[in-house]
Design an enzyme around this catalytic site. Structure first.
Site, PDB file in Angstrom:
ATOM      1  N   HIS A  25       0.834  -1.206   0.000  1.00 28.31           N
ATOM      2  CA  HIS A  25       0.000   0.000   0.000  1.00 28.31           C
ATOM      3  C   HIS A  25       0.866   1.251   0.000  1.00 28.31           C
ATOM      4  O   HIS A  25       0.685   2.154   0.809  1.00 28.31           O
ATOM      5  CB  HIS A  25      -0.929  -0.001   1.222  1.00 28.31           C
ATOM      6  CG  HIS A  25      -1.815  -1.199   1.277  1.00 28.31           C
ATOM      7  ND1 HIS A  25      -2.887  -1.377   0.435  1.00 28.31           N
ATOM      8  CD2 HIS A  25      -1.765  -2.311   2.051  1.00 28.31           C
ATOM      9  CE1 HIS A  25      -3.465  -2.529   0.698  1.00 28.31           C
ATOM     10  NE2 HIS A  25      -2.795  -3.121   1.679  1.00 28.31           N
ATOM     11  N   CYS A  26       1.790   1.313  -0.921  1.00 28.27           N
ATOM     12  CA  CYS A  26       2.785   2.382  -0.999  1.00 28.27           C
ATOM     13  C   CYS A  26       2.683   3.038  -2.371  1.00 28.27           C
ATOM     14  O   CYS A  26       2.282   2.395  -3.346  1.00 28.27           O
ATOM     15  CB  CYS A  26       4.172   1.752  -0.786  1.00 28.27           C
ATOM     16  SG  CYS A  26       5.570   2.861  -1.016  1.00 28.27           S
ATOM     17  N   GLY A  27       3.070   4.287  -2.444  1.00 27.36           N
ATOM     18  CA  GLY A  27       3.102   4.955  -3.738  1.00 27.36           C
ATOM     19  C   GLY A  27       4.051   4.289  -4.720  1.00 27.36           C
ATOM     20  O   GLY A  27       3.902   4.437  -5.939  1.00 27.36           O
ATOM     21  N   PHE A  28       5.019   3.532  -4.207  1.00 28.13           N
ATOM     22  CA  PHE A  28       5.975   2.842  -5.074  1.00 28.13           C
ATOM     23  C   PHE A  28       5.540   1.415  -5.422  1.00 28.13           C
ATOM     24  O   PHE A  28       6.217   0.730  -6.178  1.00 28.13           O
ATOM     25  CB  PHE A  28       7.359   2.795  -4.411  1.00 28.13           C
ATOM     26  CG  PHE A  28       7.977   4.148  -4.207  1.00 28.13           C
ATOM     27  CD1 PHE A  28       8.267   4.976  -5.275  1.00 28.13           C
ATOM     28  CD2 PHE A  28       8.266   4.602  -2.930  1.00 28.13           C
ATOM     29  CE1 PHE A  28       8.836   6.230  -5.092  1.00 28.13           C
ATOM     30  CE2 PHE A  28       8.842   5.852  -2.725  1.00 28.13           C
ATOM     31  CZ  PHE A  28       9.120   6.676  -3.807  1.00 28.13           C
ATOM     32  N   THR A  29       4.399   0.955  -4.880  1.00 27.60           N
ATOM     33  CA  THR A  29       3.938  -0.413  -5.119  1.00 27.60           C
ATOM     34  C   THR A  29       3.846  -0.758  -6.610  1.00 27.60           C
ATOM     35  O   THR A  29       4.170  -1.885  -6.986  1.00 27.60           O
ATOM     36  CB  THR A  29       2.599  -0.669  -4.393  1.00 27.60           C
ATOM     37  OG1 THR A  29       2.798  -0.423  -2.996  1.00 27.60           O
ATOM     38  CG2 THR A  29       2.122  -2.095  -4.575  1.00 27.60           C
TER      39      THR A  29
END
Length: 160
Positions: free
Chosen positions: A35-39
């Site tokens: 659940h990360c912007g980099f996922t």
């Protein structure tokens, strides 16, 4: 035997895996989060893995919940994100800590060898470590470095 190959980790399925299983491979170790912007980097990592696995690249994903609590799920939830949402086929491991006293020994080793700008700490999810075929850490990449931008370093380390 190089220190990298003396380490072990637990797979997402709960099985112990020796890093020596990857002897002779170019290994990219990544601390991940669902659940990360980099996922979305999972897609680029999978593309690299698919493209270069036959030449010796292996990518090892290590979920971590230390940054913004962006990996709250259990192994099943992590597997769903990786496999179903992004088609990840590279090995994924059980959730680990990468900083602090409870940091997994693999990340303690990698940070000691390639300390980065934070003096041995990992800044955020999707920090990546490239480990040579001989088990020697070669290069550290920031979370903002996309898999596509790492391709030239991977090609060089693979010798292709």
């Amino acid at each position: 035997m190089p220190p990298f190959y003396q380490l072990t980790a637990t797979s997402l399925q709960g099985q112990p895996i020796a890093m020596s299983d990857y002897s002779g491979k170019l290994v990219l170790v990544v601390n991940t989060a669902s659940h990360c912007g980099f996922t979305p980097q999972y897609a680029g990592l999978e593309a690299l893995y698919t493209k270069y696995a036959a030449q010796g690249l292996v990518i090892l994903g290590f979920p971590c919940n230390q940054f913004g609590k962006q990996e709250p799920g259990d192994a099943d939830a992590i597997a769903q994100t990786c496999h179903i949402n992004y088609g990840v086929s590279f090995p994924m491991f059980a959730k680990v800590e990468v900083n602090g006293g409870a940091a997994h020994p693999l990340f303690r080793f990698l940070k000691a060898e390639l300390p980065g700008v934070l003096g041995g700490r990992i800044k955020w999810n999707f920090t990546k470590f490239l480990v040579g075929r001989d088990g020697k850490p070669l290069k550290r990449f920031s979370p903002m470095t996309t898999p596509e931008k790492m391709e030239s370093a991977i090609i060089a380390a693979l010798g292709i």
